[in-house]
Enzyme design. Structure first.
Site, PDB file in Angstrom:
ATOM      1  N   ARG A 183      15.549  65.056   4.164  1.00  0.00           N
ATOM      2  CA  ARG A 183      15.816  63.556   4.115  1.00  0.00           C
ATOM      3  C   ARG A 183      14.750  62.909   5.009  1.00  0.00           C
ATOM      4  O   ARG A 183      14.383  63.244   5.918  1.00  0.00           O
ATOM      5  CB  ARG A 183      17.135  63.312   4.967  1.00  0.00           C
ATOM      6  CG  ARG A 183      17.455  61.771   5.352  1.00  0.00           C
ATOM      7  CD  ARG A 183      18.647  61.481   5.972  1.00  0.00           C
ATOM      8  NE  ARG A 183      18.649  60.285   6.435  1.00  0.00           N
ATOM      9  CZ  ARG A 183      18.916  59.766   7.836  1.00  0.00           C
ATOM     10  NH1 ARG A 183      18.881  60.712   8.689  1.00  0.00           N
ATOM     11  NH2 ARG A 183      18.887  58.380   7.840  1.00  0.00           N
ATOM     12  N   HIS A 190      14.607  53.072   8.102  1.00  0.00           N
ATOM     13  CA  HIS A 190      14.707  53.509   9.146  1.00  0.00           C
ATOM     14  C   HIS A 190      13.868  53.074  10.390  1.00  0.00           C
ATOM     15  O   HIS A 190      13.092  53.469  10.843  1.00  0.00           O
ATOM     16  CB  HIS A 190      14.346  55.174   9.376  1.00  0.00           C
ATOM     17  CG  HIS A 190      14.908  56.179  10.264  1.00  0.00           C
ATOM     18  ND1 HIS A 190      15.735  57.475   9.928  1.00  0.00           N
ATOM     19  CD2 HIS A 190      14.728  55.974  11.295  1.00  0.00           C
ATOM     20  CE1 HIS A 190      15.917  57.829  11.094  1.00  0.00           C
ATOM     21  NE2 HIS A 190      15.523  57.256  12.255  1.00  0.00           N
ATOM     22  N   GLU A 219      21.362  54.023  10.569  1.00  0.00           N
ATOM     23  CA  GLU A 219      22.082  53.450  11.882  1.00  0.00           C
ATOM     24  C   GLU A 219      21.860  51.948  12.051  1.00  0.00           C
ATOM     25  O   GLU A 219      21.151  51.775  12.887  1.00  0.00           O
ATOM     26  CB  GLU A 219      21.581  54.308  13.055  1.00  0.00           C
ATOM     27  CG  GLU A 219      21.636  55.752  12.930  1.00  0.00           C
ATOM     28  CD  GLU A 219      21.427  56.555  14.116  1.00  0.00           C
ATOM     29  OE1 GLU A 219      20.652  56.018  15.075  1.00  0.00           O
ATOM     30  OE2 GLU A 219      21.558  57.880  14.228  1.00  0.00           O
ATOM     31  N   ASN A 226      25.501  60.327  11.307  1.00  0.00           N
ATOM     32  CA  ASN A 226      24.684  60.884  12.303  1.00  0.00           C
ATOM     33  C   ASN A 226      25.499  60.976  13.516  1.00  0.00           C
ATOM     34  O   ASN A 226      26.058  60.180  14.113  1.00  0.00           O
ATOM     35  CB  ASN A 226      23.644  59.939  12.579  1.00  0.00           C
ATOM     36  CG  ASN A 226      22.740  59.642  11.390  1.00  0.00           C
ATOM     37  OD1 ASN A 226      23.174  60.313  10.159  1.00  0.00           O
ATOM     38  ND2 ASN A 226      21.799  58.937  11.463  1.00  0.00           N
ATOM     39  N   TYR A 273      25.597  62.863  17.761  1.00  0.00           N
ATOM     40  CA  TYR A 273      24.847  63.719  18.853  1.00  0.00           C
ATOM     41  C   TYR A 273      25.597  63.754  20.020  1.00  0.00           C
ATOM     42  O   TYR A 273      25.871  65.000  20.349  1.00  0.00           O
ATOM     43  CB  TYR A 273      23.622  62.492  19.389  1.00  0.00           C
ATOM     44  CG  TYR A 273      22.570  62.595  18.216  1.00  0.00           C
ATOM     45  CD1 TYR A 273      21.604  63.722  18.452  1.00  0.00           C
ATOM     46  CD2 TYR A 273      22.454  61.493  17.252  1.00  0.00           C
ATOM     47  CE1 TYR A 273      20.752  63.664  17.364  1.00  0.00           C
ATOM     48  CE2 TYR A 273      21.525  61.610  16.344  1.00  0.00           C
ATOM     49  CZ  TYR A 273      20.504  62.466  16.258  1.00  0.00           C
ATOM     50  OH  TYR A 273      19.541  62.766  15.355  1.00  0.00           O
ATOM     51  N   GLU A 297      22.333  63.192  10.438  1.00  0.00           N
ATOM     52  CA  GLU A 297      21.409  63.930  11.588  1.00  0.00           C
ATOM     53  C   GLU A 297      22.476  64.466  12.558  1.00  0.00           C
ATOM     54  O   GLU A 297      23.348  63.893  12.800  1.00  0.00           O
ATOM     55  CB  GLU A 297      20.833  62.464  12.335  1.00  0.00           C
ATOM     56  CG  GLU A 297      19.802  61.907  11.701  1.00  0.00           C
ATOM     57  CD  GLU A 297      19.157  60.593  12.359  1.00  0.00           C
ATOM     58  OE1 GLU A 297      19.459  60.824  13.752  1.00  0.00           O
ATOM     59  OE2 GLU A 297      18.636  59.811  11.624  1.00  0.00           O
TER      60      GLU A 297
HETATM   61  C1  FCB Z   1      18.817  59.009  15.930  1.00  0.00           C
HETATM   62  C2  FCB Z   1      17.704  58.253  15.218  1.00  0.00           C
HETATM   63  C3  FCB Z   1      16.500  59.127  14.824  1.00  0.00           C
HETATM   64  C4  FCB Z   1      16.422  60.035  16.280  1.00  0.00           C
HETATM   65  C5  FCB Z   1      17.616  60.433  16.931  1.00  0.00           C
HETATM   66  C6  FCB Z   1      17.551  61.507  18.117  1.00  0.00           C
HETATM   67  O1  FCB Z   1      19.725  57.721  16.304  1.00  0.00           O
HETATM   68  O2  FCB Z   1      18.029  57.598  13.868  1.00  0.00           O
HETATM   69  O3  FCB Z   1      15.407  58.652  14.505  1.00  0.00           O
HETATM   70  O4  FCB Z   1      15.760  58.839  17.243  1.00  0.00           O
HETATM   71  O5  FCB Z   1      18.337  59.555  17.058  1.00  0.00           O
END
Ligand code: FCB
Length: 479
Positions: A84, A128, A173, A302, A304, A379
């Protein structure tokens, strides 16, 4: 609870599962003045003193523009079957309007051909975060016209690459574009105007809807159109009604503001109530919600870390956790009565807590929210302070454990009925991490910023083995 490091039974994925890595144009390409490319808001922002760590910028980044062939070969060697990446709008359409620059499109054609040649499935993200500066000068995302400009750009790229790229993502995002870009100002263009950030959110939604229609008109029907949301997993610190209300408000501002109109054709009423002192939403014109609510072929998630919130007068108030940097201005318009808390447990180098249960929860939520819609994890990954050992190898057992835990959570969601078709590790290689510059390393591949030499970390080898076998190796295998 985090996933156990090495489960008793092997974690095996469906045969067609995509094992990818993700990047974005400004974070890796460099070559910012080549081929007629003009500045984007990230060029301007990163060259503005005080905006990024150490004043770092993406002028060279990791020079992917010149090294793309080697980078694709490296992915193939690792065993990945999907990639991607994003298109730099101002490389393709330098002023953000009018005809395309063929040199710009040719770069992406060559990249895609190289990927296809190596059996790697490309997924293109159109946006992006790198808006052409000229469009920001004309008002940026708070300006309605930007949405129409985006649809025109989508049509150009769809016509140029639609014959060879099946997977398309309109926006990455939009929460970050709207609220980090126009409310807290930690991202480009660095404005701190809450009313403008909500307008930006609406115009990003409109841009997504118009671009989806434009792509469909420009490309073969077999192609898939999606968008990638960084939907938050929002958890209240307690079941106290005030904390539950705080969590609902953040859920509206993080999630409902996008998935409401995109998936369901309406903004949440509670979002209007929460923001009534800031904006009257009069820029939502007749027909907009219909334009936004286009049927999608897939949804990208995405993930984290989860968010832990309470009512602001709750005693537990602690440090803010707003993701990509902090500012005296909040990225949550209308939520001054909400406090953010550090989530418990181990953290990555970003200070983000490690919690694979959040990924499972997110997938199951969108399985309910959008029944029948295939999901991709577009992501997921972690930053660590990686350093080569004396032999030049880079051992990153923490990242292997992070990936193992999160991939196992994805597999668990699939067993629980979710239709997850692929996973893109963030990121293929170390790169320009926005306001943090080069100091945070998210790559599975290490980049020496002096020589730009690439060295796969042990996590890249581990992940490559997972990709080749469809089964997660034990966490210690690549050490
Ligand atoms: C996301 C972004 C990516 C990168 C990661 C850590 O929010 O899409 O570009 O910065 O975090």
């Amino acid at each position: 609870m985090p996933e156990p490091a090495t489960p008793a039974t092997p974690v095996t994925f469906p045969p067609a599962f995509l094992w990818g890595a993700a990047t974005s144009a400004y974070q890796i390409e460099g070559a910012v003045r080549e081929g007629g490319r003009t500045p984007s808001i990230w060029d301007t922002f990163s060259h503005t003193p005080g905006k990024t760590a150490g004043g770092e910028h993406g002028d060279i980044a990791v020079d992917h523009y010149h090294r793309y062939r080697d980078d694709v070969a490296m992915m193939a060697d690792l065993g990945l079957n999907a990639y991607r990446f994003s298109i730099s709008w101002s490389r393709v359409q330098p002023t953000g309007r009018g005809p395309a620059v063929q040199v710009g499109l040719d770069f992406y054609r060559r990249l895609v051909d190289e990927l296809l040649d190596k059996g790697i499935k490309p997924a293109v993200t159109l946006y992006h975060w790198d808006l052409p500066q000229e469009l920001e000068d004309a008002g940026g995302w708070p300006e309605r016209d930007t949405a129409y400009r985006f649809a025109e750009y989508a049509q150009i790229v769809g016509e140029a690459l639609g014959d060879r790229v099946e997977q398309w993502i309109t926006l990455n995002e939009p929460w970050c574009s709207a609220f980090l870009g126009y409310a807290s100002g930690v991202h480009a263009p660095g404005r701190t105007d809450p009313a403008a950030s909500l307008k930006a959110a609406h115009h990003l939604n409109l841009a997504h809807g118009l671009a989806t229609s434009a792509l469909r008109a420009a490309m073969p029907a077999r192609n898939s159109v999606a968008l990638s949301l960084n939907s938050s997993v929002v958890r209240p610190v307690s079941q106290d009604p005030a904390d539950l209300a705080a969590a609902r408000k953040i859920d509206d501002l993080a999630n409902g503001v996008f998935h409401g109109p995109i998936l369901h054709g309406a903004y949440p009423e509670s979002l209007f109530a929460a923001t009534e002192l800031i904006t009257d939403w009069s820029y939502v014109e007749d027909g907009d919600l219909r334009a936004i609510n286009q049927p999608l072929d897939a949804l990208g998630l995405n993930y984290y870390t989860p968010a832990l919130v309470s009512a602001a007068d709750n005693d537990l108030s602690g440090p803010r956790a707003d993701g990509h940097g902090s500012s005296e201005f909040s990225p949550w318009p209308g939520a001054d009565d909400v406090a953010f808390h550090q989530t418990p447990g181990e953290r990555t180098e970003m200070g983000w807590s490690i919690d694979p249960t959040g990924l499972h929860e997110l997938i199951m939520r969108y399985t309910r929210e959008a029944p029948g819609l295939p999901l991709y994890i577009t992501e997921n990954g972690a930053a660590y302070d990686d350093k080569p050992d004396p032999d030049g190898r880079v051992h990153d057992p923490e990242r292997i454990s992070y990936l193992h835990g999160h991939l196992a959570a994805v597999r668990r969601a699939v067993s629980d009925g979710a239709d997850v078709r692929g996973y893109y590790l963030w990121s293929l290689m170390d790169n320009f991490e926005w306001a943090y510059g080069y100091e945070k390393r998210f790559g599975a591949v290490y980049v020496d910023y002096t020589t730009l030499e690439r060295t796969p970390k042990s996590s890249a080898l581990w992940y490559g083995q997972a990709a080749r076998t469809g089964t997660l190796p034990p966490v210690a295998v690549a050490e």
